[in-house]
Design a protein around this motif. Structure first.
Motif, PDB file in Angstrom:
ATOM      1  N   PRO A  32       0.814  -1.218   0.000  1.00 49.62           N
ATOM      2  CA  PRO A  32       0.000   0.000   0.000  1.00 49.62           C
ATOM      3  C   PRO A  32       0.848   1.269   0.000  1.00 49.62           C
ATOM      4  O   PRO A  32       0.478   2.271  -0.607  1.00 49.62           O
ATOM      5  CB  PRO A  32      -0.814  -0.121   1.287  1.00 49.62           C
ATOM      6  N   LYS A  33       2.005   1.199   0.662  1.00 51.60           N
ATOM      7  CA  LYS A  33       2.892   2.360   0.689  1.00 51.60           C
ATOM      8  C   LYS A  33       3.425   2.668  -0.706  1.00 51.60           C
ATOM      9  O   LYS A  33       3.594   3.838  -1.086  1.00 51.60           O
ATOM     10  CB  LYS A  33       4.051   2.125   1.658  1.00 51.60           C
ATOM     11  N   GLU A  34       3.677   1.609  -1.490  1.00 51.49           N
ATOM     12  CA  GLU A  34       4.138   1.834  -2.860  1.00 51.49           C
ATOM     13  C   GLU A  34       3.039   2.462  -3.702  1.00 51.49           C
ATOM     14  O   GLU A  34       3.292   3.349  -4.520  1.00 51.49           O
ATOM     15  CB  GLU A  34       4.599   0.525  -3.507  1.00 51.49           C
ATOM     16  N   LEU A  35       1.809   2.000  -3.499  1.00 49.72           N
ATOM     17  CA  LEU A  35       0.686   2.581  -4.238  1.00 49.72           C
ATOM     18  C   LEU A  35       0.556   4.066  -3.914  1.00 49.72           C
ATOM     19  O   LEU A  35       0.387   4.891  -4.811  1.00 49.72           O
ATOM     20  CB  LEU A  35      -0.619   1.855  -3.905  1.00 49.72           C
ATOM     21  N   VAL A  36       0.635   4.408  -2.622  1.00 53.18           N
ATOM     22  CA  VAL A  36       0.551   5.819  -2.219  1.00 53.18           C
ATOM     23  C   VAL A  36       1.668   6.618  -2.884  1.00 53.18           C
ATOM     24  O   VAL A  36       1.442   7.723  -3.403  1.00 53.18           O
ATOM     25  CB  VAL A  36       0.628   5.951  -0.687  1.00 53.18           C
ATOM     26  N   ALA A  37       2.872   6.042  -2.909  1.00 55.64           N
ATOM     27  CA  ALA A  37       4.018   6.734  -3.513  1.00 55.64           C
ATOM     28  C   ALA A  37       3.792   6.952  -5.006  1.00 55.64           C
ATOM     29  O   ALA A  37       4.118   8.014  -5.553  1.00 55.64           O
ATOM     30  CB  ALA A  37       5.299   5.939  -3.275  1.00 55.64           C
TER      31      ALA A  37
END
Length: 228
Positions: free
Chosen positions: A107-112
């Motif tokens: 999810p952190k990659e998606l946000v990034a």
């Protein structure tokens, strides 16, 4: 202004996860679970970005993206898929996706990735793009084109100039005399019927019910305004 993201995925566990992390970042999210609902949401609302699953029931994410672009909807799209094949990635980018993420993902990659896409868009001067969105209408100033719910609407030059003038002052009443002066270069001589006739033409082309306009409203004793 709050960034609005449309999440389109038929797996509730995925949408819940994405929604949680985007909400933590301050994004306002809307969730739908199929392609048709995604298209309807895009027609009826304005979003800053779409997170779109490739594998959806009936209407695929690929089809949704194709429909968006064919309807002149330039909302950025990050496409999700359970497949890792390079061919799917290329197809997604070719139909207009702005980025691509393979499941399972962080999810952190998606946000990034969302932040990166939005940063790229923010570098583009929105004034230079000259696209005005009002309700379900898009006005492309540079190309003298207008779309209602993705469908192209034809206008004469003066009709377009009148609509654009009012749209640039959204919510602000404009006097008939001012419109006559600025659009037709006429000094006010007591007859502003030409303005009323052109307003009637605009309503016939853009309003669901021209007799009960919601986009181009009459301001009694003053003139007209475009309502957002």
């Amino acid at each position: 202004m709050t960034t609005k993201v449309l999440i389109v995925d038929d797996e509730e566990s995925i949408t819940t996860l994405i929604e949680h992390h985007l909400n933590q970042e301050g994004y306002l999210t809307t969730i739908v679970h199929d392609g048709e609902s995604a298209i309807q949401s895009l027609y009826n609302n304005s979003f800053d970005l779409v997170v779109l699953d490739l594998m959806l029931p009936e209407l695929s994410g690929m089809n949704v993206c194709e429909k968006m672009r064919s309807n002149q909807d330039d909302t950025p799209v990050i496409m999700l898929t359970a497949k890792g094949e390079e061919e799917d990635k290329i197809k997604g980018l070719n139909v207009g996706a702005d980025d691509y993420l393979t499941k399972p993902f962080s999810p952190k990659e998606l946000v990034a990735r969302i932040q990166a896409v939005l940063r790229r868009l923010n570098r583009v001067d929105m004034e230079s793009r000259k696209i005005i969105h009002i309700q379900d209408v898009k006005i492309h100033e540079d190309y003298y084109e207008v779309y209602k719910q993705g469908e192209h609407v034809s206008f004469t030059r003066k009709e377009f100039e009148l609509l654009l003038y009012l749209a640039k002052q959204i919510g602000k009443p404009v006097k008939r005399e001012v419109l006559l002066r600025d659009i037709w270069d006429f000094d006010y001589i007591g007859d502003t019927r030409i303005v009323d006739v052109h307003i009637s033409h605009l309503r016939e082309k853009l309003e669901d019910d021209p007799k009960k306009p919601t986009l181009i409203k009459t301001v009694r004793g003053v003139g007209y305004k475009v309502e957002g």
